[in-house]
Design an enzyme around this catalytic site. Structure first.
Site, PDB file in Angstrom:
ATOM      1  N   ILE A 156      51.902  55.873  39.111  1.00  0.00           N
ATOM      2  CA  ILE A 156      51.501  56.690  40.267  1.00  0.00           C
ATOM      3  C   ILE A 156      52.604  56.659  41.325  1.00  0.00           C
ATOM      4  O   ILE A 156      52.964  57.694  41.891  1.00  0.00           O
ATOM      5  CB  ILE A 156      50.140  56.197  40.819  1.00  0.00           C
ATOM      6  CG1 ILE A 156      49.057  56.409  39.755  1.00  0.00           C
ATOM      7  CG2 ILE A 156      49.770  56.919  42.116  1.00  0.00           C
ATOM      8  CD1 ILE A 156      47.723  55.743  40.043  1.00  0.00           C
ATOM      9  N   ALA A 235      45.884  52.948  46.731  1.00  0.00           N
ATOM     10  CA  ALA A 235      45.624  51.936  45.689  1.00  0.00           C
ATOM     11  C   ALA A 235      44.243  51.305  45.837  1.00  0.00           C
ATOM     12  O   ALA A 235      43.279  51.758  45.211  1.00  0.00           O
ATOM     13  CB  ALA A 235      46.721  50.891  45.728  1.00  0.00           C
ATOM     14  N   ARG A 236      44.140  50.288  46.678  1.00  0.00           N
ATOM     15  CA  ARG A 236      42.858  49.623  46.915  1.00  0.00           C
ATOM     16  C   ARG A 236      42.835  49.095  48.344  1.00  0.00           C
ATOM     17  O   ARG A 236      43.830  48.563  48.843  1.00  0.00           O
ATOM     18  CB  ARG A 236      42.669  48.435  45.960  1.00  0.00           C
ATOM     19  CG  ARG A 236      42.292  48.808  44.544  1.00  0.00           C
ATOM     20  CD  ARG A 236      40.870  49.392  44.448  1.00  0.00           C
ATOM     21  NE  ARG A 236      40.485  49.697  43.081  1.00  0.00           N
ATOM     22  CZ  ARG A 236      40.644  50.871  42.478  1.00  0.00           C
ATOM     23  NH1 ARG A 236      41.166  51.893  43.134  1.00  0.00           N
ATOM     24  NH2 ARG A 236      40.238  51.055  41.233  1.00  0.00           N
ATOM     25  N   ASP A 260      42.812  56.520  51.444  1.00  0.00           N
ATOM     26  CA  ASP A 260      41.827  57.052  50.499  1.00  0.00           C
ATOM     27  C   ASP A 260      40.926  55.930  49.987  1.00  0.00           C
ATOM     28  O   ASP A 260      39.917  56.193  49.350  1.00  0.00           O
ATOM     29  CB  ASP A 260      42.557  57.706  49.315  1.00  0.00           C
ATOM     30  CG  ASP A 260      41.606  58.440  48.366  1.00  0.00           C
ATOM     31  OD1 ASP A 260      40.739  59.182  48.872  1.00  0.00           O
ATOM     32  OD2 ASP A 260      41.714  58.274  47.142  1.00  0.00           O
ATOM     33  N   GLU A 265      34.056  49.733  50.448  1.00  0.00           N
ATOM     34  CA  GLU A 265      33.688  51.155  50.350  1.00  0.00           C
ATOM     35  C   GLU A 265      32.199  51.287  50.044  1.00  0.00           C
ATOM     36  O   GLU A 265      31.688  50.485  49.273  1.00  0.00           O
ATOM     37  CB  GLU A 265      34.458  51.820  49.199  1.00  0.00           C
ATOM     38  CG  GLU A 265      35.918  51.955  49.487  1.00  0.00           C
ATOM     39  CD  GLU A 265      36.695  52.597  48.346  1.00  0.00           C
ATOM     40  OE1 GLU A 265      36.068  53.200  47.451  1.00  0.00           O
ATOM     41  OE2 GLU A 265      37.926  52.494  48.355  1.00  0.00           O
ATOM     42  N   HIS A 283      37.891  58.158  48.902  1.00  0.00           N
ATOM     43  CA  HIS A 283      38.299  57.752  47.548  1.00  0.00           C
ATOM     44  C   HIS A 283      38.291  58.929  46.570  1.00  0.00           C
ATOM     45  O   HIS A 283      37.512  58.963  45.615  1.00  0.00           O
ATOM     46  CB  HIS A 283      37.408  56.610  47.035  1.00  0.00           C
ATOM     47  CG  HIS A 283      38.085  55.792  45.979  1.00  0.00           C
ATOM     48  ND1 HIS A 283      37.907  54.439  45.830  1.00  0.00           N
ATOM     49  CD2 HIS A 283      38.972  56.138  45.002  1.00  0.00           C
ATOM     50  CE1 HIS A 283      38.636  53.998  44.813  1.00  0.00           C
ATOM     51  NE2 HIS A 283      39.290  55.024  44.297  1.00  0.00           N
ATOM     52  N   GLY A 285      41.110  59.949  44.894  1.00  0.00           N
ATOM     53  CA  GLY A 285      42.329  59.906  44.075  1.00  0.00           C
ATOM     54  C   GLY A 285      42.246  60.662  42.760  1.00  0.00           C
ATOM     55  O   GLY A 285      43.054  61.541  42.487  1.00  0.00           O
ATOM     56  N   SER A 286      41.264  60.330  41.946  1.00  0.00           N
ATOM     57  CA  SER A 286      41.218  60.940  40.607  1.00  0.00           C
ATOM     58  C   SER A 286      40.221  62.091  40.520  1.00  0.00           C
ATOM     59  O   SER A 286      39.896  62.560  39.424  1.00  0.00           O
ATOM     60  CB  SER A 286      40.852  59.863  39.580  1.00  0.00           C
ATOM     61  OG  SER A 286      39.587  59.315  39.884  1.00  0.00           O
TER      62      SER A 286
HETATM   63  C1  GLV Z   1      40.573  54.865  40.946  1.00  0.00           C
HETATM   64  O1  GLV Z   1      40.634  54.427  42.039  1.00  0.00           O
HETATM   65  C2  GLV Z   1      40.931  54.152  39.762  1.00  0.00           C
HETATM   66  O2  GLV Z   1      41.314  52.973  39.818  1.00  0.00           O
HETATM   67  O3  GLV Z   1      40.815  54.747  38.684  1.00  0.00           O
END
Ligand code: GLV
Length: 317
Positions: A156, A235-236, A260, A265, A283, A285-286
């Site tokens: 990423i 990321a986290r 994000d 969360e 969140h 991201g995906s």
């Molecule tokens: C999303 O945050 C993932 O880790 O897939």
């Protein structure tokens, strides 16, 4: 036929695939299961298709029925699962790498753009109406020629670097090891976190959450950033000490954040909620149809592969 527990609702086509391959217990109401409920529901199951919203800590893993042999996480990150506890119990843990790289990097770039160009304030003003264009109205930070520090240059991070480079940013990175020339693509490697942070006019956090990275961006390390830096996190949330970051925003050490992901969360630290310089997303991201489909299919394929061969290429423990 093997039996699996699917802890969260998946896109319909993926649930069909799960039901074709397994006797699948689905969660059609998309209830957020407690740890106790996961333990109960996995009774008689051979595997669990888990998601990042469940914390599978050692206590939970130790109480899972003996029949469970694999936890296939519907995510690339696996910080929600105690890998050692799973290993001790002989449970394989798998993740879904690669398939979400592009979608997540897109949001990573959006965070950089949104934070640099004051998107939160812009959206708020546009919604309220009555704003008046002027030569110095909502002046932000231009990306062209700005140094982007990437913390964690995995798939990423590399994709964000590629897009950011095309926008004229100068890429620096810190990773456990230096990448080869092709992957590095002109980016400047820093062996130490401190060296990277000192160069990062914009920081993009892309490293996994682990024991080593929890609160890596904290009161002390924030001070290494140049004054007025911008910090983004794809990321986290666990990687950032929120109180330290909000304090840095308040005293303008950090000019803006683009986030994000969060600790706890969806209950993010309230200091971010009303901060005009916080560009925050839930969140995402995906979150595209293609990617969520590919992730769920891969999470299912990981279980199929594991039961067919006794191993899985996406095993992480
Ligand atoms: C999303 O945050 C993932 O880790 O897939």
């Amino acid at each position: 036929m093997k039996k699996i527990l699917v802890t969260r609702r998946l896109l319909r086509s993926c649930e069909d695939k799960a039901e074709t391959n397994f006797k699948a217990i689905l969660n059609s109401n998309d209830e957020l299961y407690s740890q106790k409920k996961i333990i109960e529901l996995s009774n008689g199951c051979d595997g669990i298709l888990s998601s990042l919203t469940e914390k599978l800590d050692s206590d939970t893993i130790n109480k899972l029925p003996e029949s469970v042999k694999i936890i296939s996480n519907f995510a690339v990150g696996f910080g929600n699962i105690d890998l050692d506890a799973a290993k001790k119990r002989g449970i394989a843990v798998t993740n879904t790498p690669d398939v979400l790289t592009d979608a997540t990097a897109e949001i990573g770039v959006l965070l950089i753009l949104g934070a640099c160009r004051r998107a939160s304030e812009g959206i708020e003003s546009a919604r309220q109406g009555g704003w008046k264009w002027s030569a110095d109205y909502l002046i932000g930070k231009q990306l062209t020629g700005t140094k982007l520090g990437i913390l964690g240059m995995g798939r990423i991070g590399q994709k964000i670097a590629k897009v950011a480079k095309s926008l004229g940013m100068i890429i620096h990175y810190h990773n456990r090891s230096k990448l080869n020339d092709e992957k590095e693509d002109g980016a400047i490697y820093h062996q130490n976190l401190r060296d990277l942070l000192e160069q990062s006019e914009v920081l993009s956090i892309c490293c996994p959450a682990s024991k080593e990275t929890i609160d890596l961006i904290n009161k002390d390390t924030i001070e290494y950033l140049p004054k007025g830096a911008i910090v983004t996190n794809i990321a986290r949330g666990d990687i950032v000490d929120d109180d330290a970051m909000i304090d840095a925003l308040n005293r303008r050490k950090v000019y803006a954040v683009g986030l994000d992901v969060y600790k706890n969360e969806p209950n993010l630290n309230s200091g971010y909620l009303n901060h005009k310089s916080a560009f925050i997303l839930p969140h995402l991201g995906s979150a595209t149809k293609e990617t969520r489909t590919a992730m769920a299919n891969l999470a299912i394929d990981n279980i199929v592969e594991f039961f067919d061969t006794g191993d899985c290429r996406n095993k992480v423990n």
